[in-house]
Write a protein that holds these residues in place. Structure first.
Motif, PDB file in Angstrom:
ATOM      1  N   LYS A 198       0.834  -1.212   0.000  1.00 22.84           N
ATOM      2  CA  LYS A 198       0.000   0.000   0.000  1.00 22.84           C
ATOM      3  C   LYS A 198       0.866   1.259   0.000  1.00 22.84           C
ATOM      4  N   SER A 199       1.819   1.297   0.927  1.00 21.91           N
ATOM      5  CA  SER A 199       2.681   2.482   1.004  1.00 21.91           C
ATOM      6  C   SER A 199       3.528   2.624  -0.246  1.00 21.91           C
ATOM      7  N   THR A 200       3.968   1.493  -0.770  1.00 25.61           N
ATOM      8  CA  THR A 200       4.764   1.526  -1.992  1.00 25.61           C
ATOM      9  C   THR A 200       3.962   2.129  -3.140  1.00 25.61           C
TER      10      THR A 200
ATOM     11  N   MET B  44      -2.961   9.823   1.244  1.00 24.72           N
ATOM     12  CA  MET B  44      -2.931   9.745   2.703  1.00 24.72           C
ATOM     13  C   MET B  44      -2.595   8.324   3.148  1.00 24.72           C
ATOM     14  N   ASP B  45      -1.441   8.180   3.807  1.00 15.34           N
ATOM     15  CA  ASP B  45      -0.972   6.856   4.211  1.00 15.34           C
ATOM     16  C   ASP B  45      -1.309   6.607   5.681  1.00 15.34           C
ATOM     17  N   GLU B  46      -2.392   5.900   5.920  1.00 19.26           N
ATOM     18  CA  GLU B  46      -2.893   5.640   7.267  1.00 19.26           C
ATOM     19  C   GLU B  46      -2.833   6.897   8.128  1.00 19.26           C
ATOM     20  N   PRO B  47      -3.463   7.982   7.651  1.00 17.09           N
ATOM     21  CA  PRO B  47      -3.252   9.285   8.311  1.00 17.09           C
ATOM     22  C   PRO B  47      -3.727   9.313   9.756  1.00 17.09           C
TER      23      PRO B  47
HETATM   24 MG   LIG Z   1       2.420   1.114   4.973  1.00 19.49          MG
END
Ligand SMILES: [Mg+2]
Ligand SMILES: Nc1ncnc2c1ncn2[C@@H]1O[C@H](COP(=O)(O)OP(=O)(O)O)[C@@H](O)[C@H]1O
Lengths: 284, 269
Positions: free
Chosen positions: B64-66, B176-179
């Protein structure tokens, strides 16, 4: 309760808690103040106690006056030394050497630290040498510096620079490198340039570590100058200490050591005060 | 829904709203690690439409972050194409904003100065920024906190500052990464509702990473379901719950159904 929660969409229970937070911070500050006072009293009391022991042991004749002269003798030596015509010129020589050595050590440490941290090619070229140059105990350089730069100020300043450069360099480098990857990611996502990243993130982030370096730099610059003066000088506090010692004027030596220590400490304290102003956020 | 739209005469506005803004095809990201190459993202293709709220869900390590970093132009892709408005998306752009799980506030800058950071970096008009950032501060419920410093704030408040900073330069796309992932459940729900409010008022495109399936269903137009080792897009779920979304919706059978569909795709059951 449910209704109140639904209405709190725009606000936050936490913002309403601001006044509580404020009171809490005030209490914490008061507690810290009291603790500081207690610590100061403890330190002062201990100092008085040691002074008293010093006086007592001398009065009882337990320590020979040529090893540690009694407090009264040191005090009278202070007036004798301070009123002598040779005193101020020698003090000024040492102070200017320290000031120059500290300033140059600090400036070169910062310049090299920033260059090595910011430019990969500079790092690759000179970093191994800078570290290798750290290996020999720098005091061995003192006689050579006298040969190279003579008996005057230059050799002492060189000694101070050599001693104080490295901690400033290393702390600048470490400070600039110890940055949170997410902060760099944020700057990149905002399309910040290298210079902007340095100015807005890396430099302020490095300041606490750099200020620790400044304090090390200061004490080492003093050390460097005094060592330089011991090895070969025609003026300065180190030179006087050497001369007094030779004449068995031990109380005179004590006076100079005490004055030099007080001066070093006062400036150290000034740097710490400055540090608190510069990195105001760390105390919050 | 789709049928209804097809029968309506298409207007310019509707056209642009449903146009693919971001297109990724056969995206692959391979990291070189000490234990050999690691396929973080394997042949992922998708469209993200303008104004859409998309969530990426999946267990940790599924990429996901990638994927979000690729969308932000922060990482180089190994294979595939990725475009925004047809332009190659291979570097950060000011019209894409990024927000992370930690607020990443600079402790030496006041709350207001932190929110002003994007404007300062992008060289935006100071006066306009001062006004806009003041409004944003109020929007996130921190009016009167502008002169405070981050160390004086709670986790929830810090994340609000980060949200205001995200919007400061008015980017069109919000990544938004797990904000709100590090916040407690209550604060997180409040923040989610606030985000929906801001999103519906501004029409921005949002890509929202979470590993909370319920949260993804509640917020999104579509949920991208991802599975790990290697990171793959297992499927895309249309969330046909009506808007505006309210917390009561979580009681509805359709909500549970969607959550269970996604759980099934992830092989959780
Ligand atoms: Mg992540
Ligand atoms: N910079 C990196 N170097 C090496 N491996 C990485 C890097 N970033 C992520 N990975 C690996 O890629 C995979 C996907 O990571 P990530 O995208 O962070 O997953 P998620 O955000 O879904 O938890 C993980 O196995 C992770 O260890």
């Amino acid at each position: 309760m449910t209704i109140a929660y639904d209405q709190s969409i725009a606000g936050d229970a936490e913002t309403g808690r601001a006044s509580t937070i404020e009171r809490h911070i005030a209490q914490e500050k008061a507690r810290a103040r009291r603790k500081r006072m207690t610590n100061r009293l403890l330190a002062a009391g201990f100092g008085m106690f040691v002074l008293f022991l010093w006086w007592l042991f001398s009065a009882l004749g337990l320590i020979h006056r040529l090893i540690i002269p009694p407090p009264g003798e040191v005090l009278s030596a202070f007036f004798r030394v301070a009123s002598a015509s040779y005193f101020w010129p020698n003090v000024m020589v040492t102070l200017s050497e320290i000031a120059a050595g500290f300033a140059l050590g600090l400036a070169s440490g910062v310049v090299f630290g920033v260059s090595v941290a910011m430019f990969e090619s500079v790092r690759a070229t000179i970093y191994p040498y800078l570290v290798a140059l750290q290996a020999p105990p720098k005091i061995v350089l003192a006689p050579i510096f006298v040969t190279w730069f003579g008996f005057d100020e230059a050799s002492k300043i060189a000694m101070a620079v050599v001693m104080s450069f490295f901690p400033m360099f290393l702390n600048t480098l470490t400070g600039l490198a110890s940055v949170e990857p997410n902060a760099v990611k944020l700057m990149r996502s905002l399309t910040a340039s290298r210079w902007q990243t340095f100015r807005y993130l890396l430099l302020p982030n490095a300041l606490p570590t750099m200020m620790a370096g400044v304090k090390l730099c200061w004490t080492l610059a003093v050390l460097g100058v005094v060592v330089g003066e011991f090895v070969g000088a025609s003026a300065g506090i180190g030179y006087l200490i050497h001369a007094f010692n030779f004449q068995l004027d031990i109380s005179g030596v004590f006076v100079l050591i005490l004055l030099l220590s007080i001066f070093t400490l006062v400036v150290y304290q000034l740097i710490e005060n400055l540090e608190k102003k510069i990195i105001f956020w760390s105390g919050m | 829904m789709a049928l209804d739209l097809a029968q309506l005469p298409k207007t310019e506005a509707q056209d642009s709203r449903h146009r693919a803004l971001i297109q990724g095809s056969h995206l692959t990201k391979i990291y070189a690690t000490s234990t050999g190459p690691l396929v973080a993202l394997d042949d992922v293709s998708f469209d993200i439409r303008e104004g859409e709220f998309v969530s990426l869900v999946g267990p940790s390590g599924c990429g996901k972050s990638t994927l979000l970093s690729l969308l932000g132009g922060l990482e180089e892709r190994s294979e595939g194409t990725l475009t925004l408005n047809g332009q190659d998306l291979d570097r950060p752009r000011p019209d894409i904003g990024f927000m992370l799980q930690t607020a990443v506030l600079f402790p030496w800058r006041s709350v207001m100065e932190n929110i002003r950071l994007p404007g300062a970096i992008l060289g935006l008009d100071r006066k306009a920024q001062a006004e806009r950032c003041q409004e944003l501060l109020e929007l996130v419920g921190l009016a009167g906190f502008g002169d405070r410093y981050p160390n004086e704030l709670s986790g929830g408040m810090r994340q609000r500052v980060a949200l205001a900073r995200l919007l400061a330069h008015d980017p069109d796309v919000l990544l938004m990464d797990e904000p709100f992932g590090a916040l407690d459940e209550f604060t997180r729900e409040t923040m989610n509702l606030e985000l929906l409010r801001i999103w519906s008022a501004t029409g921005k495109t949002v890509v929202f990473v979470t590993h909370n399936i319920g949260e993804a269903v509640f917020l999104s137009d579509r949920v991208f379901v991802m599975t790990p080792r290697p990171g793959r897009l297992a499927g895309v779920v249309e969330i046909d719950l009506p808007r505006p979304r309210q917390t009561e919706m979580m009681r509805e059978p359709r909500y549970s159904e969607l959550v269970f569909d996604i759980r099934h795709m992830l092989g959780v059951d």
